[in-house]
Design an enzyme around this catalytic site. Structure first.
Site, mmCIF file in Angstrom:
data_model
loop_
_atom_site.group_PDB
_atom_site.id
_atom_site.type_symbol
_atom_site.label_atom_id
_atom_site.label_comp_id
_atom_site.label_asym_id
_atom_site.label_seq_id
_atom_site.Cartn_x
_atom_site.Cartn_y
_atom_site.Cartn_z
ATOM 1 N N GLU A 168 -45.399 -13.254 13.898
ATOM 2 C CA GLU A 168 -45.632 -13.269 12.465
ATOM 3 C C GLU A 168 -44.930 -12.087 11.795
ATOM 4 O OE1 GLU A 168 -50.207 -14.982 12.354
ATOM 5 O OE2 GLU A 168 -49.892 -12.814 12.479
ATOM 6 N N CYS A 169 -44.089 -12.346 10.828
ATOM 7 C CA CYS A 169 -43.476 -11.324 9.973
ATOM 8 C C CYS A 169 -42.781 -10.255 10.809
ATOM 9 C CB CYS A 169 -44.520 -10.734 9.028
ATOM 10 S SG CYS A 169 -43.799 -9.886 7.598
ATOM 11 N N GLY A 170 -43.380 -9.084 11.001
ATOM 12 C CA GLY A 170 -42.762 -8.072 11.840
ATOM 13 C C GLY A 170 -42.516 -8.563 13.242
ATOM 14 N N SER A 214 -42.649 -17.104 12.094
ATOM 15 C CA SER A 214 -42.594 -17.256 10.640
ATOM 16 C C SER A 214 -42.933 -15.928 10.002
ATOM 17 C CB SER A 214 -43.590 -18.320 10.178
ATOM 18 O OG SER A 214 -43.675 -18.354 8.758
#
Length: 462
Positions: free
Chosen positions: A332-334, A423
């Site tokens: 997720e993200c990072g 994502s």
């Protein structure tokens, strides 16, 4: 002998800390209030409105208790009601810190306060104004008839005369609860995505909490809050719930360190309720993965630690080997940035990372993306939140896009390579436990000790 009667409601004084805008000092003063009452030996339960990771870290340290995020869209009314009820069963006072301005967002801080009948205190930075501060508070109080403003805390107040001008102009029913002087010793340190993480500055935060507590104690605020009439919180009605999906016997490795720390406690609690064993590891400091069946790489600040992540070759090799075994990985993200081939960090330096997903990540100044979205996963929809100031380029075609809460444009891309799902969206697992159970059991073998040799070029290409 009578059977014990299960409680259906609990009462406790409660206060919602809101503001006319971001940057008014809500977190600073909520933390100071929590520390003041904790120093008096009181049990204070603090909640944060919205999908925030950084403020809850600060508030948890100040209060000495876990801090849950509450959001009516992402988590739902039943979830929020249960958390309030549980807190009221143990606390002497409940504090809720709002998000943004009082009426901003859908749902807003005002919506949450109105639904649960929580009195509001407005925190306002009054630098450069006097009677106008009173006018703004009066306007907030009159904007809706389903909320009640219990008072004002004037932040960054310049003098006793400044205080008197504000207090004299306030409506009779809205008292000035406190006037906090401008003091850099109270201000919480910030960086590009918000406050600096609590674990990085724990000793400094202690000094700031105590300074804030002394400032509010001088105003007699503790006594005023503890004399608030209690708010009654009803337990959620017991409806027939589907059986909890099972992760019994599954071991999930969770990245958690200074680079990967954007983790909802509710997500960890849910995985354990489903029977999973969680094993935390640090991509920054650990050379080896723990034995596990699946991995969760949450968001955080890889852009601040990209050089160290790139230098940890042993961990990179083991993550690539895990990926090559087709085991489930949620990034997720990072975590998504970590999975790309390279990342240009906040200083403009480019570093080689995992290469599980083609593409390159880079920071993009002050421009960013944030907002509520639903991840349309093959395993089922899961609500969550996006908040980033980076971009991923050269990535493969996504398998789907997230659906924005209130806008028809496509949301964040969702990528899938072998067992990897990646994502920018931070998922709120309790929204759809079944989808998460399916995602973390989609592939892979039972946990076993991992070999630790470096990958050959053929292995690294998977």
């Amino acid at each position: 002998m009578k059977e014990p009667v299960e409680r259906t409601s609990a009462a406790c004084p409660a206060l919602f800390i809101a503001a006319p805008a971001s940057g008014q000092g809500k977190t600073t003063l909520t933390a100071a209030l929590a520390r003041l009452l904790r120093n008096r030996g009181k049990v204070v339960r603090v909640f944060k409105t919205g999908p925030d990771y950084l403020d809850p870290q600060i508030l948890a340290q100040a209060s000495g208790r876990p801090v849950d995020q509450l959001d009516l869209w992402m988590a739902g009314e039943t979830y929020c009601r249960q958390r309030f009820f549980e807190a009221a069963c143990e606390a002497d006072l409940i504090l809720v810190e709002g998000a943004m301005g009082l009426f901003d967002g859908e749902p807003s801080s005002a919506d949450l306060a109105a639904l649960f009948g929580l009195p509001l205190v407005i925190v306002m930075d009054v630098k450069g104004m006097a009677q106008t501060a009173a006018a703004l508070v009066a306007g907030l109080a009159g904007f809706r008839d389903d909320i009640r403003i219990a008072g004002l805390i004037a932040n960054a107040c310049a003098s006793q005369r400044h205080r008197e001008l504000i207090e004299s102009a306030l409506p009779a029913e809205i008292p000035l609860l406190a006037a906090v002087a401008r003091d850099g010793a109270l201000t919480l340190p910030e960086r590009h995505l918000g406050l600096v993480q609590a674990d990085e500055i724990r000793a400094e935060l202690e000094l700031r909490f105590e300074a804030g507590a002394r400032a509010l104690d001088a105003e007699g605020l503790a006594e005023a809050l503890l004399q608030l009439p209690p708010v009654t919180f009803e337990a959620p009605r017991q409806a027939a719930e589907p059986p909890m999906p099972s992760l019994q016997g599954r071991v999930i490795g969770v990245a958690r360190d200074a680079a990967f720390s954007f983790i909802y406690q509710a997500n960890l609690d849910l995985l354990e309720r489903m029977g999973a064993t969680l094993r935390f590891f640090s991509p920054l400091a650990d050379r080896h993965l723990p034995p596990c069946d699946a991995l969760w790489l949450p968001g955080g600040y890889p852009e601040l630690h990209a050089a160290r992540l790139a230098a940890n070759v042993s961990m990179r090799d083991e993550l690539r080997r895990f990926f090559a075994a087709d085991k489930p990985i949620l990034a997720e993200c990072g975590g998504l940035l970590y999975c790309l081939e390279s990342l240009t960090d906040i200083d403009g330096e480019t570093h080689t990372l995992l290469g599980l997903l083609p593409g390159h990540g880079a920071m993009r100044g002050r421009r960013g993306c944030q907002g509520m979205q639903t991840a349309e996963l093959p395993e089922g929809p899961v609500r969550g939140h996006a908040h980033h100031r980076s971009m991923a380029e050269g990535t493969p075609a996504p398998i789907a896009f997230c659906r924005r809460q209130r806008h028809p444009a496509p949301g964040e891309a969702i990528y899938r390579q072998r067992g990897l799902t990646a994502s920018y969206l931070h998922l709120f697992f309790p929204d759809n436990p079944g989808a998460l159970a399916r995602l973390f059991t989609a592939s892979g073998q039972p946990a076993s000790a991992l070999e630790t040799h470096s990958l050959t070029p053929e292995e690294s290409q998977g």
